[in-house]
Scaffold this motif. Structure first.
Motif: not given
Length: 223
Positions: A174, A177, A219
């Motif tokens: 998260v 994100r 990522r």
């Protein structure tokens, strides 16, 4: 009170920023610097909560100054520049900046960004967010100033996550994100204080100096 150091080679810009920030009672400008070397010295001496850093400055540039300030643990850095250039964005975040904003940002959003960075959150200008995440999907990028995290140079991104617990992996996902502590708490059904603790542990285990760096690593590792 959140203390702020202004680093920009244009005196008029520094004056404008001081005026904008002084309108907020919880923000205090404690110093100014017209080049990177002075910014590093001021950050070391004043230990401001946040340094607003321009990219292009004479002598020591803003990216080098950011890296030195973050490495010294003297201040969090929020880059504020006129340049929406991939090389600068990547360089700033890999140097350890907690955020990157363009000088077109409004007074209110700028003050809020300073507060968020001081609280340990990451802030990116909407104009550059998507391109930054996409650009870091490939390991490293051609303009990286140093690996992320520094302690894991040359390592497979996935191998850097082996010390994380299952919950910490969820937190990392998260973070990637771009969620704030409050949003992480909502997403994982935990308290905001617990979310903050998890975030701190994740950063420590990964050797990252900012949430942005952790997001980039996530990522790269396919999280």
């Amino acid at each position: 009170m959140i203390t702020v150091l202004l680093a920009d080679d244009h005196a008029t810009v520094r004056s404008g920023l001081r005026l904008l920030l002084s309108a907020h009672r919880d923000l205090e400008v404690v110093g100014e610097a017209g080049d990177g070397a002075v910014a590093v010295a001021q950050a070391r001496a004043l230990r401001p909560d946040v340094t607003l850093m321009d990219v292009r400055m004479p002598g020591v540039d803003g990216l080098t100054a950011t890296e030195q300030i973050v490495a010294g643990g003297w201040s969090r850095v929020l880059v504020l520049t006129s340049f929406e250039v991939d090389e600068y964005v990547e360089g700033a975040l890999r140097a350890g900046a907690d955020g990157y904003l363009l000088k077109t940002v409004g007074a209110g959003p700028l003050a809020d960004a300073v507060r968020r960075v001081a609280a340990g959150e990451a802030v990116l200008a909407p104009e550059v967010t998507r391109q930054v995440i996409a650009g870091f999907a490939a390991a490293g990028g051609p303009h990286a100033r140093r690996p992320i995290p520094q302690a894991a140079a040359g390592a497979d991104p996935g191998a850097r996550l082996h010390d994380l617990t299952e919950r910490e992996r969820e937190v990392l996902a998260v973070i990637a994100r771009g969620l704030s502590n409050a949003q992480i708490a909502d997403a994982l059904t935990i308290s905001e204080a617990t979310a903050k603790t998890h975030v701190s542990r994740v950063l420590a285990k990964l050797g990252c100096t900012s949430r942005v760096q952790a997001a980039i690593l996530a990522r790269e590792a396919g999280v």
